[in-house]
Motif scaffolding. Sequence first.
Motif, PDB file in Angstrom:
ATOM      1  N   PHE A   5      27.258 -29.776 -15.819  1.00 36.27           N
ATOM      2  CA  PHE A   5      27.040 -29.929 -17.262  1.00 36.27           C
ATOM      3  C   PHE A   5      27.972 -30.954 -17.896  1.00 36.27           C
ATOM      4  CE2 PHE A   5      27.719 -28.598 -21.701  1.00 36.27           C
ATOM      5  CZ  PHE A   5      26.420 -28.686 -22.165  1.00 36.27           C
ATOM      6  N   TYR A   6      29.255 -30.900 -17.583  1.00 33.17           N
ATOM      7  CA  TYR A   6      30.204 -31.797 -18.240  1.00 33.17           C
ATOM      8  C   TYR A   6      30.137 -33.228 -17.715  1.00 33.17           C
ATOM      9  CZ  TYR A   6      32.322 -27.769 -20.545  1.00 33.17           C
ATOM     10  OH  TYR A   6      32.535 -26.653 -21.323  1.00 33.17           O
ATOM     11  N   THR A   7      29.309 -33.487 -16.711  1.00 35.55           N
ATOM     12  CA  THR A   7      29.116 -34.865 -16.227  1.00 35.55           C
ATOM     13  C   THR A   7      27.907 -35.528 -16.873  1.00 35.55           C
ATOM     14  OG1 THR A   7      27.666 -34.284 -14.356  1.00 35.55           O
ATOM     15  CG2 THR A   7      30.052 -34.120 -14.000  1.00 35.55           C
ATOM     16  N   GLN A   8      27.231 -34.824 -17.779  1.00 41.37           N
ATOM     17  CA  GLN A   8      25.944 -35.288 -18.300  1.00 41.37           C
ATOM     18  C   GLN A   8      25.997 -35.754 -19.752  1.00 41.37           C
ATOM     19  OE1 GLN A   8      23.943 -31.601 -17.675  1.00 41.37           O
ATOM     20  NE2 GLN A   8      23.498 -31.993 -15.511  1.00 41.37           N
ATOM     21  N   GLY A   9      27.168 -36.024 -20.245  1.00 40.58           N
ATOM     22  CA  GLY A   9      27.297 -36.370 -21.655  1.00 40.58           C
ATOM     23  C   GLY A   9      26.717 -37.736 -21.995  1.00 40.58           C
ATOM     24  N   CYS A  10      26.074 -37.830 -23.145  1.00 40.62           N
ATOM     25  CA  CYS A  10      25.549 -39.100 -23.659  1.00 40.62           C
ATOM     26  C   CYS A  10      25.335 -38.951 -25.158  1.00 40.62           C
ATOM     27  CB  CYS A  10      24.252 -39.485 -22.943  1.00 40.62           C
ATOM     28  SG  CYS A  10      22.873 -38.368 -23.253  1.00 40.62           S
ATOM     29  N   SER A  11      24.805 -39.987 -25.780  1.00 41.16           N
ATOM     30  CA  SER A  11      24.641 -39.960 -27.235  1.00 41.16           C
ATOM     31  C   SER A  11      23.597 -38.952 -27.700  1.00 41.16           C
ATOM     32  CB  SER A  11      24.245 -41.358 -27.736  1.00 41.16           C
ATOM     33  OG  SER A  11      23.025 -41.785 -27.126  1.00 41.16           O
ATOM     34  N   LYS A  59      31.865 -31.176 -26.766  1.00 41.05           N
ATOM     35  CA  LYS A  59      32.118 -30.194 -27.812  1.00 41.05           C
ATOM     36  C   LYS A  59      31.777 -28.764 -27.383  1.00 41.05           C
ATOM     37  CE  LYS A  59      31.349 -33.496 -31.578  1.00 41.05           C
ATOM     38  NZ  LYS A  59      30.551 -33.811 -32.792  1.00 41.05           N
ATOM     39  N   VAL A  60      31.243 -28.607 -26.192  1.00 44.01           N
ATOM     40  CA  VAL A  60      30.851 -27.281 -25.700  1.00 44.01           C
ATOM     41  C   VAL A  60      32.041 -26.631 -25.011  1.00 44.01           C
ATOM     42  CG1 VAL A  60      29.295 -26.013 -24.189  1.00 44.01           C
ATOM     43  CG2 VAL A  60      28.460 -28.022 -25.448  1.00 44.01           C
ATOM     44  N   THR A  61      32.407 -25.451 -25.438  1.00 39.56           N
ATOM     45  CA  THR A  61      33.537 -24.754 -24.840  1.00 39.56           C
ATOM     46  C   THR A  61      33.154 -24.164 -23.486  1.00 39.56           C
ATOM     47  OG1 THR A  61      33.010 -22.620 -25.851  1.00 39.56           O
ATOM     48  CG2 THR A  61      34.365 -24.162 -27.137  1.00 39.56           C
ATOM     49  N   LEU A 103      29.677 -22.309 -22.178  1.00 35.89           N
ATOM     50  CA  LEU A 103      28.989 -22.694 -20.945  1.00 35.89           C
ATOM     51  C   LEU A 103      28.800 -21.491 -20.031  1.00 35.89           C
ATOM     52  CD1 LEU A 103      27.830 -24.816 -19.014  1.00 35.89           C
ATOM     53  CD2 LEU A 103      30.162 -25.265 -18.227  1.00 35.89           C
ATOM     54  N   LEU A 104      29.821 -20.646 -19.920  1.00 27.98           N
ATOM     55  CA  LEU A 104      29.708 -19.456 -19.076  1.00 27.98           C
ATOM     56  C   LEU A 104      28.648 -18.501 -19.625  1.00 27.98           C
ATOM     57  CD1 LEU A 104      33.467 -18.714 -18.295  1.00 27.98           C
ATOM     58  CD2 LEU A 104      31.746 -19.707 -16.761  1.00 27.98           C
ATOM     59  N   ALA A 105      28.601 -18.356 -20.952  1.00 32.25           N
ATOM     60  CA  ALA A 105      27.577 -17.498 -21.551  1.00 32.25           C
ATOM     61  C   ALA A 105      26.187 -18.058 -21.290  1.00 32.25           C
ATOM     62  CB  ALA A 105      27.826 -17.372 -23.055  1.00 32.25           C
ATOM     63  N   ALA A 106      26.034 -19.378 -21.415  1.00 27.33           N
ATOM     64  CA  ALA A 106      24.738 -20.004 -21.152  1.00 27.33           C
ATOM     65  C   ALA A 106      24.341 -19.850 -19.692  1.00 27.33           C
ATOM     66  CB  ALA A 106      24.796 -21.483 -21.526  1.00 27.33           C
ATOM     67  N   THR A 107      25.314 -19.937 -18.786  1.00 22.73           N
ATOM     68  CA  THR A 107      25.029 -19.765 -17.358  1.00 22.73           C
ATOM     69  C   THR A 107      24.509 -18.369 -17.078  1.00 22.73           C
ATOM     70  OG1 THR A 107      26.821 -21.320 -16.841  1.00 22.73           O
ATOM     71  CG2 THR A 107      25.995 -19.951 -15.046  1.00 22.73           C
ATOM     72  N   LEU A 108      25.174 -17.371 -17.649  1.00 19.21           N
ATOM     73  CA  LEU A 108      24.732 -15.987 -17.450  1.00 19.21           C
ATOM     74  C   LEU A 108      23.341 -15.774 -18.026  1.00 19.21           C
ATOM     75  CD1 LEU A 108      25.463 -13.136 -16.477  1.00 19.21           C
ATOM     76  CD2 LEU A 108      26.417 -12.696 -18.751  1.00 19.21           C
ATOM     77  N   ILE A 159      23.191 -24.731 -25.864  1.00 22.12           N
ATOM     78  CA  ILE A 159      24.370 -25.591 -25.855  1.00 22.12           C
ATOM     79  C   ILE A 159      24.072 -27.082 -25.717  1.00 22.12           C
ATOM     80  CG2 ILE A 159      25.877 -23.767 -25.010  1.00 22.12           C
ATOM     81  CD1 ILE A 159      25.636 -24.933 -22.219  1.00 22.12           C
ATOM     82  N   ARG A 160      22.897 -27.478 -25.228  1.00 18.20           N
ATOM     83  CA  ARG A 160      22.627 -28.904 -25.086  1.00 18.20           C
ATOM     84  C   ARG A 160      22.167 -29.529 -26.403  1.00 18.20           C
ATOM     85  NH1 ARG A 160      22.445 -31.682 -20.471  1.00 18.20           N
ATOM     86  NH2 ARG A 160      22.244 -29.746 -19.287  1.00 18.20           N
TER      87      ARG A 160
END
Length: 307
Positions: A36-42, A48-50, A54-59, A73-74
Amino acid sequence: YDDRWRRMSVGEFLKRRLIRLQPMVVIGALIGAAMFYTQGCSVWDVSKVTVAALLAATLMNALMIPATPGVEIRGVGEMYPLNGPSWSLFFEYIGNLLYAFLLRRLPTRALAAWVALAGCGLAAFALWGPYGDICVGFALTGDNIVGGSLRLLFAFSAGLLLSRVFRPVAVRGAFWIGGLAIVAAAAVPRIGGSEHLWMNGLYDAFCAIVLFPLIVYIGASGRTTDRLTARLCKFLGDISYPLYMVHYPFIYLYYAWVKNEGLTFAQSLPGAAALVAGSVLLAYLCLKLYDEPVRRLLTRRFLPTRR
């Protein structure tokens, strides 16, 4: 499979479907979270995602709990922002519940009427809906829920009906006919533009309701003629679901790379080729090292042994 499934209890059927589908849902969510943190773009700012979010979204993704727009989160409205294609599994789970409690009990004529009504509903959405297509179902919005439900009600039920009434016909080169037909259908650009949405909707409806079931029928009528072809077909069938469930995090990464670097189509082609090859390899590794062993373990643990 319909005859065998219809003899099962509701509990056994649902257990079998959950064991078949859920392991790859989990690994798809974990891969999406890891990347997830390698996918940042405009388009989406992942910085800005804590970690807690991210852990909550994964679950939630792993447990097939959909996220609502404005909360996911995206930030692009997906039910499952870590692995977008999970949305179709959301509807497939609903389809399995419908099958367990209703569809498998319908006589064939009633099922055919159900399919016809669902097809009419899907065609109406494609022709007169807000988008001029049926590329919906991935978000918890009104249009997406309606369109996604119609896609499920037709496609799932039509496959069931086809399995009941299927009578193979002699088709030479069924694999190539079906493959080329899919390529040709997918290569057609959007038709009609924003002023004539119904034109593209008509094409989408034709593909979904007529062409794709016909391709399935032709493919099911085909026969492999040598060991190499049989092994190739088995390989493609085996990795189809794992590939579907692991490739999309790399689509996010690819999109961010192209966006951040301002690449042209030609410049992005090596990355696209690497994405395809890498996704196929990863899908095969997940199948052999994770999916099949986990499903065997769960089957021994939760399903009765038949004598």
